[in-house]
Design an enzyme around this catalytic site. Structure first.
Site, mmCIF file in Angstrom:
data_model
loop_
_atom_site.group_PDB
_atom_site.id
_atom_site.type_symbol
_atom_site.label_atom_id
_atom_site.label_comp_id
_atom_site.label_asym_id
_atom_site.label_seq_id
_atom_site.Cartn_x
_atom_site.Cartn_y
_atom_site.Cartn_z
ATOM 1 N N LYS A 1 7.863 -19.782 -24.916
ATOM 2 C CA LYS A 1 7.411 -20.061 -23.461
ATOM 3 C C LYS A 1 8.569 -19.833 -22.359
ATOM 4 O O LYS A 1 8.243 -19.494 -21.468
ATOM 5 C CB LYS A 1 6.822 -21.392 -23.429
ATOM 6 C CG LYS A 1 5.397 -21.665 -24.001
ATOM 7 C CD LYS A 1 4.596 -22.766 -23.471
ATOM 8 C CE LYS A 1 3.517 -23.002 -24.144
ATOM 9 N NZ LYS A 1 2.397 -24.021 -23.884
ATOM 10 N N LYS B 1 -1.527 -15.073 -30.851
ATOM 11 C CA LYS B 1 -2.434 -16.057 -30.516
ATOM 12 C C LYS B 1 -3.227 -16.181 -29.238
ATOM 13 O O LYS B 1 -2.718 -15.726 -28.485
ATOM 14 C CB LYS B 1 -1.554 -17.582 -30.312
ATOM 15 C CG LYS B 1 -2.082 -18.670 -30.723
ATOM 16 C CD LYS B 1 -1.233 -19.841 -30.345
ATOM 17 C CE LYS B 1 -1.013 -20.135 -28.748
ATOM 18 N NZ LYS B 1 -0.717 -21.565 -28.669
ATOM 19 N N LYS C 1 -3.922 -19.137 -22.957
ATOM 20 C CA LYS C 1 -4.278 -19.084 -21.511
ATOM 21 C C LYS C 1 -3.138 -18.422 -20.704
ATOM 22 O O LYS C 1 -3.478 -18.007 -19.813
ATOM 23 C CB LYS C 1 -4.525 -20.629 -20.909
ATOM 24 C CG LYS C 1 -3.259 -21.454 -20.849
ATOM 25 C CD LYS C 1 -3.677 -22.827 -20.515
ATOM 26 C CE LYS C 1 -2.604 -23.899 -20.688
ATOM 27 N NZ LYS C 1 -2.471 -23.990 -22.185
HETATM 28 N N1 AQP Z 1 -5.362 -19.844 -30.334
HETATM 29 C C1 AQP Z 1 -5.625 -21.156 -30.684
HETATM 30 N N2 AQP Z 1 -6.497 -21.437 -31.962
HETATM 31 C C2 AQP Z 1 -6.150 -22.729 -32.452
HETATM 32 N N3 AQP Z 1 -5.950 -23.708 -31.836
HETATM 33 C C3 AQP Z 1 -5.203 -23.612 -30.454
HETATM 34 N N4 AQP Z 1 -4.830 -24.425 -29.439
HETATM 35 C C4 AQP Z 1 -4.494 -23.771 -28.630
HETATM 36 N N5 AQP Z 1 -4.518 -22.374 -28.664
HETATM 37 C C5 AQP Z 1 -5.179 -22.311 -30.244
HETATM 38 C C6 AQP Z 1 -5.135 -25.987 -29.573
HETATM 39 O O1 AQP Z 1 -5.497 -26.440 -28.429
HETATM 40 C C7 AQP Z 1 -4.919 -27.788 -28.336
HETATM 41 C C8 AQP Z 1 -4.427 -28.092 -27.056
HETATM 42 O O2 AQP Z 1 -3.647 -27.173 -26.606
HETATM 43 P P1 AQP Z 1 -2.584 -27.375 -25.066
HETATM 44 O O3 AQP Z 1 -3.533 -27.581 -24.280
HETATM 45 O O4 AQP Z 1 -1.372 -28.044 -25.559
HETATM 46 O O5 AQP Z 1 -2.471 -25.850 -25.076
HETATM 47 P P2 AQP Z 1 -1.349 -24.676 -25.474
HETATM 48 O O6 AQP Z 1 -1.639 -25.071 -27.022
HETATM 49 O O7 AQP Z 1 -0.277 -24.675 -24.508
HETATM 50 O O8 AQP Z 1 -2.822 -23.705 -25.113
HETATM 51 P P3 AQP Z 1 -2.291 -22.215 -25.055
HETATM 52 O O9 AQP Z 1 -3.387 -21.591 -24.475
HETATM 53 O O10 AQP Z 1 -1.747 -21.677 -26.274
HETATM 54 O O11 AQP Z 1 -1.394 -22.203 -23.845
HETATM 55 P P4 AQP Z 1 -0.210 -21.296 -23.580
HETATM 56 O O12 AQP Z 1 -0.615 -20.135 -23.129
HETATM 57 O O13 AQP Z 1 0.545 -22.089 -22.357
HETATM 58 O O14 AQP Z 1 0.762 -21.381 -24.623
HETATM 59 C C9 AQP Z 1 -3.654 -27.900 -29.389
HETATM 60 O O15 AQP Z 1 -4.174 -28.604 -30.457
HETATM 61 C C10 AQP Z 1 -3.563 -26.552 -29.865
HETATM 62 O O16 AQP Z 1 -3.263 -26.450 -31.324
#
Ligand code: AQP
Length: 332
Positions: A111, A194, A197
């Site tokens: 990140k 992966k 968002k």
């Molecule tokens: N691609 C994914 N596959 C499976 N599980 C996923 N999670 C996120 N992306 C995937 C799961 O969603 C939960 C909440 O995540 P979060 O709100 O903490 O957000 P994040 O993991 O930061 O989501 P993003 O979309 O991956 O954000 P960015 O783009 O900022 O990196 C967790 O249980 C996570 O495992």
């Protein structure tokens, strides 16, 4: 009864990865665990949302949880910032977490990217707050997607360090629950990346709020390879896009990859894509309708969140009070 704790950041527009990696599993688990589902708004502050955005997204995330099947009469849904013990315990834990441990966190590296010096302290300390989120409830299990596995290991290390310092088995080490065939949903544009968002392309992910036409279009445009589909996972080992679509199919139809593969053996991607689109529409459109109804009643959502916070505060304050006694901090 064993206790689960998990959460999602209210950063708007939840995607299929959040749903299949987290919420979908929570719905099944809530029946056999005491369940706490948090909207982790303090974590979301690392991305600097406006006051209007975070306020709206917090309610929207609560509505998403309920619309997806979290039962608020049984599970506790609450907002992280409404339970101050999370941040207090986080500070205490930050004094137990050597920088070397945090420097290993791959999510921070990803990140922060090339501009590491510009990344904020909140993003760096994110896994310490996450450890507090979990341990303040002495959660026994944490259902998450695979991307959170390393953070869970850090939580266990922090709990171990605290226990060791005070020579007491105070925090049980929580177990990750990484369940189902879609523990790591990949981008629709690149099967080795992966779904997230922060991907600049909207076509890389399905949003929970995408309408039927958008879902169909995104699946139609999803990257594939030139081969027909094979009958076993082993035979598709080096075909990440095919495996990703099949894993999503498996998770949505409650079947394993081993069973999904023979179903499509010798067929073209268009057959898989058509079935997948139908499954996605059948899952997401009713969820959207339920969410729309819930959003019409913010008072109801606020009542659920207030009730959840009351329960969470009772438990969290109890843990924090014990921790303060062990450390020797005076209490009022
Ligand atoms: N691609 C994914 N596959 C499976 N599980 C996923 N999670 C996120 N992306 C995937 C799961 O969603 C939960 C909440 O995540 P979060 O709100 O903490 O957000 P994040 O993991 O930061 O989501 P993003 O979309 O991956 O954000 P960015 O783009 O900022 O990196 C967790 O249980 C996570 O495992």
């Amino acid at each position: 009864m064993n206790r689960i704790l998990s959460g999602i950041q209210p950063t708007g527009n939840l995607h299929l990865g959040n749903y299949l990696g987290a919420i979908h599993n929570w719905v099944a688990l809530q029946k056999s665990y005491e369940a706490f589902f948090c909207i982790v708004d303090l974590h979301a502050l690392t991305t600097h949302p406006s006051p209007e955005e975070i306020r709206a997204w917090t309610r929207e995330t609560a509505a998403n949880y309920i619309a997806a099947g979290i039962d608020p009469s049984h599970s506790h849904i609450f907002v992280q910032s409404m339970v101050p013990a999370h941040t207090e315990l986080s500070w205490i834990f930050s004094c137990f977490a050597p920088l070397g441990w945090l420097n290993r966190m791959t999510q921070f590296k990803e990140k922060a990217g090339k501009h590491r010096d510009q990344a904020n302290l909140g993003l760096y300390a994110y896994p310490v707050l996450m450890a507090a989120d979990i341990l303040v409830y002495k959660a026994t299990h944490v259902p998450v997607g695979e991307d959170q596995k390393q953070h869970l290991e850090l939580t266990r290390d922090i709990a171990g360090a605290f226990n060791h310092r005070y020579k007491r088995d105070f925090f049980k080490l929580p177990e990750p629950l990484i369940l189902g065939p879609a523990t790591r949903v990949m981008s629709l544009k690149e099967g080795t990346v992966k779904m997230s968002k922060s991907d600049p392309s909207d076509y890389s992910r399905i949003h929970l709020m995408d309408d039927a036409d958008t879902i169909a279009l995104k699946i139609r445009k999803a990257k594939t390879d030139p081969e027909l589909l094979a009958g076993t996972p082993e035979a598709m080992k080096n075909r990440p896009e095919a495996l990703n679509l099949l894993n999503i199919y498996g998770a949505l139809s409650n079947t394993s990859l081993e069973k999904a593969c023979p179903h499509f053996e010798g067929k073209s991607f268009s057959v898989l894509k058509a079935e997948l689109t139908d499954l996605l529409v059948a899952t997401l459109i009713p969820l959207q309708e339920r969410k729309k109804d819930l959003m019409k009643d913010p008072l109801y959502l606020d009542t659920i969140l207030k009730k959840g916070a009351e329960k969470a505060n009772t438990l969290a304050q109890h843990t924090l009070s014990e921790v303060k006694d062990m450390i020797g901090l005076l209490k009022n």
